[in-house]
Design an enzyme around this catalytic site. Structure first.
Site, PDB file in Angstrom:
ATOM      1  N   LYS A  59     -66.339 -59.508  81.433  1.00 58.51           N
ATOM      2  CA  LYS A  59     -65.627 -59.398  80.148  1.00 58.51           C
ATOM      3  C   LYS A  59     -65.429 -60.769  79.500  1.00 58.51           C
ATOM      4  CE  LYS A  59     -66.230 -55.647  81.046  1.00 58.51           C
ATOM      5  NZ  LYS A  59     -66.810 -55.063  82.235  1.00 58.51           N
ATOM      6  N   GLY A 123     -62.092 -57.994 108.813  1.00 59.27           N
ATOM      7  CA  GLY A 123     -61.292 -56.957 109.478  1.00 59.27           C
ATOM      8  C   GLY A 123     -62.199 -55.856 109.987  1.00 59.27           C
ATOM      9  N   GLY A 189     -82.438 -50.586  84.905  1.00 61.61           N
ATOM     10  CA  GLY A 189     -81.268 -49.701  84.886  1.00 61.61           C
ATOM     11  C   GLY A 189     -80.480 -49.864  83.595  1.00 61.61           C
ATOM     12  N   VAL A 192     -74.082 -48.945  83.017  1.00 63.11           N
ATOM     13  CA  VAL A 192     -73.018 -49.755  82.436  1.00 63.11           C
ATOM     14  C   VAL A 192     -73.299 -51.248  82.600  1.00 63.11           C
ATOM     15  CG1 VAL A 192     -70.540 -49.955  82.260  1.00 63.11           C
ATOM     16  CG2 VAL A 192     -71.505 -47.921  83.251  1.00 63.11           C
ATOM     17  N   ILE A 193     -73.709 -51.642  83.811  1.00 60.33           N
ATOM     18  CA  ILE A 193     -73.955 -53.075  84.062  1.00 60.33           C
ATOM     19  C   ILE A 193     -75.137 -53.565  83.242  1.00 60.33           C
ATOM     20  CG2 ILE A 193     -74.736 -54.747  85.802  1.00 60.33           C
ATOM     21  CD1 ILE A 193     -73.001 -53.332  87.838  1.00 60.33           C
ATOM     22  N   VAL A 246     -90.132 -48.259  87.610  1.00 56.05           N
ATOM     23  CA  VAL A 246     -90.724 -49.541  88.019  1.00 56.05           C
ATOM     24  C   VAL A 246     -91.401 -49.371  89.374  1.00 56.05           C
ATOM     25  CG1 VAL A 246     -90.240 -51.970  88.495  1.00 56.05           C
ATOM     26  CG2 VAL A 246     -88.928 -50.759  86.749  1.00 56.05           C
ATOM     27  N   GLY A 279     -77.205 -49.229  90.168  1.00 55.76           N
ATOM     28  CA  GLY A 279     -76.076 -48.567  90.829  1.00 55.76           C
ATOM     29  C   GLY A 279     -75.588 -49.380  92.013  1.00 55.76           C
ATOM     30  N   HIS A 452     -49.815 -46.905  60.313  1.00 54.63           N
ATOM     31  CA  HIS A 452     -50.861 -47.148  59.310  1.00 54.63           C
ATOM     32  C   HIS A 452     -50.782 -48.594  58.840  1.00 54.63           C
ATOM     33  CE1 HIS A 452     -53.597 -46.451  55.994  1.00 54.63           C
ATOM     34  NE2 HIS A 452     -52.758 -47.104  55.221  1.00 54.63           N
TER      35      HIS A 452
END
Ligand code: FAD
Ligand code: NAD
Length: 476
Positions: A59, A123, A189, A192-193, A246, A279, A452
């Protein structure tokens, strides 16, 4: 090996894990949170993918590149004369890094404030609700926990035919770190990315070609919105090729040749850099010891019920590593729910009201069902829409592209889906999410006063249009 005990141990401090740890601590539980994320400087940082390599840095670059683009293309319409507008990519990248640093260091402060024991290192869940913790210096200790929460997140999926090499073929993190604008960028792809990062580099001057395997553009988005979005991506100059599978990537002196097939047969395109954004997959590598009882599904997600309980008693899992959309806010709500449930409080996540936003220009945001999903469901519905062209505020902002669309049930007026493409759509959708969370009817939205002139009036008018009662645009 030393041993210490906690009420709750959370593995992973991304947007799912760290809020869970803080909420559990707010509920007076003794909590530890372990995270192993290391940035390119070799230093540990809390915040996971989202803060370090996802939502926040993307962003930051989207904002900078959009400002640059608007200065060049929109200032004249406002009567502003600006010449010689240039950008300094290293300054943009530095700003992005500082934003990331401030955000991740903020979590360290939040942990401190809430009394969460923050542990940096690896962990691993062992049988019997114990967690093996390996610190940076390699020393291991065992944490005994009444409850363990797994929040290990996700990782980019690889494309066998176009393997990552970290320099020419990169994942989304790599595409956030380019030190120079690639002359020709290939994006595999159109999700979104691909669209967000493709937009960043296109605005900064790259020729961007996006290869998408599916024939349908943005299949998960209401198709009226997707059609409008495609127009704007094309206008920006993204060369989006649909139905493109591809098959190979060949590196040569002139760049990388991406070979793909589409309806017309085999095609090729030559680029300088490639971003693979097809993805993400759940990340559980090194997370589970033997005999924990935690089960994975066929795609590698940790199996959980609607309250994020795994198959093992008192072991929970949240965020990208479990079913559902891979979104930071979805993980956060799961984290808060689990932090409360462990403390014996009532909590739930409403999976029917998860908002989605694509931070393109114009933005795309939605919640609830698309018109295609409703058609398939057979439930009778009505649709109201309102174009931003008819919004006084949008006109004043020189941001009239797009529309707001409300889909409601014919039988009981229930709000079923809200879809917005337009200025600040990601902010506007919050009202629709709240409305759906409170089971608002369309009439409730119609009777709610909107200031408004604001962009939010578009949603108000779209709700009115669902009953052919819009005021500021002719009813169809
Ligand atoms: P993560 O954020 O992946 O965090 C998991 C953490 O656990 C990591 O720090 C990892 O190192 C740590 N970990 C894993 N295993 C272990 C272990 N065994 N021991 C210790 N630590 C471990 N979502 C949005 O909602 N909005 C956006 O705008 C958005 N933009 C994105 C942009 C990009 C480029 C990308 C890649 C993603 C974006 N996402 C966005 C998705 C979002 O980042 C994820 O949904 C979110 O980060 C998932 O949170 P999480 O806590 O489940 O996992
Ligand atoms: P995605 O699922 O959004 O899109 C992947 C796209 O790649 C799809 O359109 C798919 O059809 C296509 N694809 C798959 N295999 C392909 C192939 N072999 N060749 C060409 N195309 C192929 O995934 P993403 O864009 O990688 O994002 C991953 C996750 O991160 C998403 O789940 C998303 O929710 C999250 N994310 C969210 C935001 C946001 O909320 N604004 C931003 C970025 C990422």
């Amino acid at each position: 090996m030393s041993e210490s005990s906690f009420d709750v141990v959370v593995i992973g401090a991304g947007p799912a894990g760290y809020p869970c740890a803080i909420r559990a601590a707010q509920n007076k539980l003794k909590v530890a949170c372990i995270d192993e994320w290391k940035n390119h400087d070799g230093k540990y940082a809390f915040g996971g993918t989202c803060l370090n390599a996802g939502c926040i840095p993307s962003k930051a670059l989207l904002e900078s590149s959009e400002l640059y683009h608007r200065a060049r293309t929109e200032f004249a319409a406002h009567g502003i004369k600006a010449s010689g507008i240039e950008f300094d990519l290293s300054a943009m990248q530095k700003r992005k890094t500082q934003i990331v640093k401030a955000s991740t260091q903020g979590i360290t402060g939040l942990f401190k404030g809430a009394g969460v024991t923050a542990l940096q290192g690896h962990g691993r869940l062992l049988a019997g609700n114990r967690v093996e913790y390996t610190a940076a210096d390699g020393t291991t200790s065992t944490l005994v926990a009444r409850h363990v929460v797994l929040a290990s997140g996700s990782a980019p999926m690889e494309l066998k035919t176009v393997p990552f090499d970290g320099t020419t073929v990169v994942d989304s993190w790599g595409a956030l770190e380019f030190a120079e604008v690639p002359k020709r960028l290939g994006v595999i792809g159109a999700g979104v990315i691909g669209l967000e990062l493709g937009s960043v580099w296109r605005r900064l001057g790259a020729e961007v070609v996006v290869l998408e395997a599916l024939q349908e553009f943005l299949f998960m988005v209401d198709q009226q919105v997707a059609k409008e979005a495609l127009k704007h991506f094309n206008k920006l100059g993204l060369d989006i090729r649909l139905g493109a599978k591809v098959t190979a990537a060949k590196q040569g002196a002139g760049g990388v040749t991406l070979v793909y097939t589409d309806v017309s047969g085999e095609q090729q395109v030559m680029v300088d850099k490639v971003v693979v954004a097809i993805g993400r997959r759940p990340f559980t590598s090194g997370l589970l010891g033997d005999g924990t009882g935690v089960e994975l599904d066929e795609r590698g997600f940790i199996k959980v019920d609607h309250e994020c309980r795994t198959a093992a008693a008192n072991v929970w899992a949240i965020g990208d590593v479990v079913r559902g959309p891979m979104l930071a806010h979805k993980g956060k709500e799961e984290g808060l729910m689990v932090g409360d449930l462990i403390a014996g409080l009532v909590a739930e996540v409403n999976y029917d009201a998860v908002p989605s936003v694509i931070y393109s220009a114009p933005e795309i945001a939605w919640v609830g069902q698309t018109e295609e999903q409703l058609k398939a469901s057979g439930r009778a519905y009505k649709v109201g829409s309102f174009p931003f062209m008819a919004s006084g505020r949008a006109r004043a902002m020189e941001a009239t592209a797009g529309f707001a669309k409300v889909i409601s049930a014919v039988d009981d007026d229930e709000l079923l889906g809200v879809h917005i493409i337009g200025p600040m759509a990601g902010e506007l959708i919050a009202e629709a999410v709240l409305a759906m969370e409170y089971s608002a009817s369309t009439e409730d939205l119609q009777r709610t006063m909107h200031a408004h002139p604001t962009l939010s009036e578009a949603l108000h008018e779209a709700a009115l249009a669902a009953d052919k009662r819009a005021i500021d645009y002719p009813n169809k």
